[in-house]
Scaffold this motif. Structure first.
Motif, PDB file in Angstrom:
ATOM      1  N   LEU A 163       6.705  -1.348 -15.077  1.00  0.00           N
ATOM      2  CA  LEU A 163       6.281  -2.582 -15.752  1.00  0.00           C
ATOM      3  C   LEU A 163       6.535  -3.793 -14.865  1.00  0.00           C
ATOM      4  O   LEU A 163       5.724  -4.728 -14.823  1.00  0.00           O
ATOM      5  N   GLY A 164       7.660  -3.793 -14.137  1.00  0.00           N
ATOM      6  CA  GLY A 164       7.937  -4.878 -13.212  1.00  0.00           C
ATOM      7  C   GLY A 164       6.912  -4.951 -12.095  1.00  0.00           C
ATOM      8  O   GLY A 164       6.479  -6.044 -11.700  1.00  0.00           O
ATOM      9  N   ALA A 165       6.511  -3.791 -11.572  1.00  0.00           N
ATOM     10  CA  ALA A 165       5.496  -3.767 -10.517  1.00  0.00           C
ATOM     11  C   ALA A 165       4.163  -4.290 -11.040  1.00  0.00           C
ATOM     12  O   ALA A 165       3.457  -5.036 -10.345  1.00  0.00           O
ATOM     13  N   ALA A 166       3.797  -3.921 -12.271  1.00  0.00           N
ATOM     14  CA  ALA A 166       2.556  -4.410 -12.870  1.00  0.00           C
ATOM     15  C   ALA A 166       2.603  -5.918 -13.065  1.00  0.00           C
ATOM     16  O   ALA A 166       1.608  -6.625 -12.842  1.00  0.00           O
ATOM     17  N   ALA A 167       3.758  -6.428 -13.474  1.00  0.00           N
ATOM     18  CA  ALA A 167       3.899  -7.872 -13.673  1.00  0.00           C
ATOM     19  C   ALA A 167       3.784  -8.621 -12.356  1.00  0.00           C
ATOM     20  O   ALA A 167       3.117  -9.664 -12.272  1.00  0.00           O
ATOM     21  N   ALA A 168       4.436  -8.117 -11.301  1.00  0.00           N
ATOM     22  CA  ALA A 168       4.353  -8.760  -9.991  1.00  0.00           C
ATOM     23  C   ALA A 168       2.915  -8.756  -9.481  1.00  0.00           C
ATOM     24  O   ALA A 168       2.423  -9.774  -8.961  1.00  0.00           O
ATOM     25  N   ALA A 169       2.232  -7.625  -9.615  1.00  0.00           N
ATOM     26  CA  ALA A 169       0.844  -7.536  -9.167  1.00  0.00           C
ATOM     27  C   ALA A 169      -0.054  -8.463  -9.985  1.00  0.00           C
ATOM     28  O   ALA A 169      -0.956  -9.117  -9.440  1.00  0.00           O
ATOM     29  N   SER A 170       0.206  -8.549 -11.277  1.00  0.00           N
ATOM     30  CA  SER A 170      -0.574  -9.446 -12.142  1.00  0.00           C
ATOM     31  C   SER A 170      -0.379 -10.899 -11.738  1.00  0.00           C
ATOM     32  O   SER A 170      -1.325 -11.693 -11.739  1.00  0.00           O
ATOM     33  N   ALA A 171       0.858 -11.258 -11.378  1.00  0.00           N
ATOM     34  CA  ALA A 171       1.129 -12.627 -10.939  1.00  0.00           C
ATOM     35  C   ALA A 171       0.395 -12.935  -9.642  1.00  0.00           C
ATOM     36  O   ALA A 171      -0.176 -14.023  -9.477  1.00  0.00           O
ATOM     37  N   LEU A 172       0.397 -11.988  -8.714  1.00  0.00           N
ATOM     38  CA  LEU A 172      -0.298 -12.201  -7.446  1.00  0.00           C
ATOM     39  C   LEU A 172      -1.808 -12.355  -7.654  1.00  0.00           C
ATOM     40  O   LEU A 172      -2.461 -13.160  -6.976  1.00  0.00           O
ATOM     41  N   LEU A 173      -2.360 -11.575  -8.579  1.00  0.00           N
ATOM     42  CA  LEU A 173      -3.797 -11.641  -8.853  1.00  0.00           C
ATOM     43  C   LEU A 173      -4.159 -12.786  -9.791  1.00  0.00           C
ATOM     44  O   LEU A 173      -5.331 -12.978 -10.112  1.00  0.00           O
ATOM     45  N   ARG A 174      -3.137 -13.521 -10.248  1.00  0.00           N
ATOM     46  CA  ARG A 174      -3.314 -14.667 -11.147  1.00  0.00           C
ATOM     47  C   ARG A 174      -4.091 -14.287 -12.406  1.00  0.00           C
ATOM     48  O   ARG A 174      -5.030 -14.970 -12.821  1.00  0.00           O
ATOM     49  N   LEU A 175      -3.672 -13.193 -13.009  1.00  0.00           N
ATOM     50  CA  LEU A 175      -4.295 -12.771 -14.264  1.00  0.00           C
ATOM     51  C   LEU A 175      -3.945 -13.755 -15.371  1.00  0.00           C
ATOM     52  O   LEU A 175      -2.857 -14.336 -15.385  1.00  0.00           O
ATOM     53  N   ASN A 176      -4.863 -13.912 -16.317  1.00  0.00           N
ATOM     54  CA  ASN A 176      -4.560 -14.746 -17.477  1.00  0.00           C
ATOM     55  C   ASN A 176      -3.709 -13.946 -18.460  1.00  0.00           C
ATOM     56  O   ASN A 176      -3.412 -12.767 -18.231  1.00  0.00           O
ATOM     57  N   GLU A 177      -3.331 -14.581 -19.561  1.00  0.00           N
ATOM     58  CA  GLU A 177      -2.398 -13.935 -20.491  1.00  0.00           C
ATOM     59  C   GLU A 177      -2.950 -12.629 -21.045  1.00  0.00           C
ATOM     60  O   GLU A 177      -2.235 -11.621 -21.122  1.00  0.00           O
TER      61      GLU A 177
END
Length: 448
Positions: A163-177
């Motif tokens: 879950l932490g890896a998914a969150a970091a990747a989501s932050a890098l890709l600038r995903l919305n909520e």
């Protein structure tokens, strides 16, 4: 009128989506750099570990197109680089632990952050922020569940690290909520990692797969993939799958403060649960004559330490088994050994005197002992007793490792491969996110 708090999933998704606007306090950014130094050190030190080599070779055989660096290998697509590097970083079982979730957080989260960051050309500040976002996500979701999950046979790194890896990747890709919530759902449904695999190559593979799956989950969500969005609520599906008797469930997430400041680092290349007892063994500082006169050793430890490490024989058949054998690790400490990576390497020829001492160790559960504490009592042949009590093991909050401690650890791991370049690499890591050093870091590791 007070705002109604968001449910867990939307709250953490909003936290991830706001990563690019969040300012990191200096102490938080510095702790993230300390995590990176630890991550690089243990990964470089694991160069010859079979698990890392095999995963690296298999990933190379996929012939993926990409620009993400695989340590000791060629460039690859980000998910495959994350798989190889995440596995490598956990091979020595020498990487950091967030104790409240019982999760090796940096191994998967830094692996995912660096691989994807390199692929998309993210700057250092964005990668540092993404890592912290991933760390905080894993820590918040895993807090309070770590011990319950572990005692039921799940490896927290394969659960919360994913879950932490998914969150970091989501932050890098600038995903919305909404996208971030679906990325977390896609990562959660891949939850895996068994405690029964500890002591085998599969344990570091858990960290590599967590890193890989986190990137894939975020990439899918960025392209419109949807997943279950209620998994992180109390009784919402993830907690009840992991803890099926429902004695522990998710609580409302508290996103205040910084959990990364509570991270723990390992001074010893063995399971973190053995560390308090090893500290106690070192504190006794027995002479050679005293070691020869040991009649028995009593180790008072926490329940989880007993479950995971205390039931072993003291006669490990492999280095990986030795890292999870409390009796053997205590014996190493009593014999003045550093309990470093050099004590768990091939060819495996454990010292007969160490094994003899390990055979005299008895471990018992004490209600007074937790993850970071232990008491050791040695009885000698003449009836004399000596004891050492460790309330907080080295590396934990309350007895932390600082940059000087980390430099010593890093040097021992990296110097055999890098020589004086190791000092240069360590100095660059201390500046990560404050300047433009990633190209130089990449240049050094590309020549491993």
């Amino acid at each position: 009128m007070a705002k109604t708090p968001l449910a867990n999933g939307p709250a953490i998704a909003a936290y991830i989506a706001a990563a690019s606007q969040r300012s990191l306090p200096p102490e938080v950014a510095d702790m993230a750099r300390l995590c990176l130094a630890d991550w690089l050190g243990v990964a470089i030190g694991a160069a010859d570990e079979p698990a890392g080599r095999i995963v690296r070779e298999v990933a190379a055989g996929w012939h993926s197109e990409g620009h993400s660096t695989i340590l000791f290998g060629a460039a690859a697509a980000a998910p495959f680089a994350a798989l190889a590097n995440g596995t490598l970083a956990h091979c020595l079982d020498f990487d950091d632990t967030y104790v409240r979730a019982i999760t090796h957080t940096s191994a998967p989260v830094w692996a995912a952050t660096l691989a994807l960051g390199e692929e998309i050309g993210a700057n250092e500040a964005a990668m540092l922020s993404a890592f912290v976002t991933g760390f905080e996500t894993a820590a918040r979701i895993g807090s309070g569940l770590g011990e319950a999950v572990t005692t039921r046979g799940w490896h927290g790194t394969g659960v919360f690290g994913r879950l932490g890896a998914a969150a970091a990747a989501s932050a890098l890709l600038r995903l919305n909520e909404q996208q971030a919530l679906h990325a977390l759902g896609a990562a959660a449904t891949q939850t895996s990692g068994l405690v029964a695999s500890f002591g085998t190559m599969a344990k570091p593979f858990h960290a590599g797969r967590a890193a890989m799956d986190g990137i894939v989950a975020a990439q899918l969500a960025a392209n419109g993939f949807t997943a279950a969005t209620g998994l992180f609520e109390p009784g919402g599906g993830l907690d009840t799958a992991l803890v099926q008797d429902r004695t522990v469930t998710f609580a409302p997430l508290d996103l205040a403060g910084w959990r990364i400041l509570e991270n723990s680092f390992k001074p010893y290349a063995a399971c973190h649960l053995t560390h308090p007892a090893v500290d106690a063994a070192h504190a006794l500082a027995l002479s050679a004559n005293e070691r020869g006169a040991i009649a028995s050793v009593r180790a008072e430890i926490g329940a989880l330490a007993q479950q995971i490490t205390g039931g072993k024989s003291g006669m490990p058949a492999t280095p990986l088994e030795g890292k999870f054998d409390l009796k053997y690790c205590i014996a190493l400490g009593l014999h003045g050994r550093a309990v470093s990576a050099a004590d768990f390497c091939e060819p495996w020829r454990p010292d007969a005197a160490v094994c003899a001492t390990a055979g005299k160790v008895e471990s018992v559960v004490s209600a007074e002992r937790g993850f970071a504490s232990a008491r050791l009592t040695v009885e000698f042949a003449d009836g004399r007793h000596e004891a050492a009590d460790v309330p907080v093991a080295k590396g934990h909050p309350g007895n932390p490792m600082d940059w000087d401690d980390m430099h010593e650890k890093f040097d021992a791991l990296a110097a055999p491969r890098l020589g004086q370049r190791g000092d240069a690499l360590f100095a660059l890591v201390r500046e990560f996110g404050r300047g433009d050093v990633f190209a130089e870091i990449r240049s050094i590791v590309a020549r491993l």
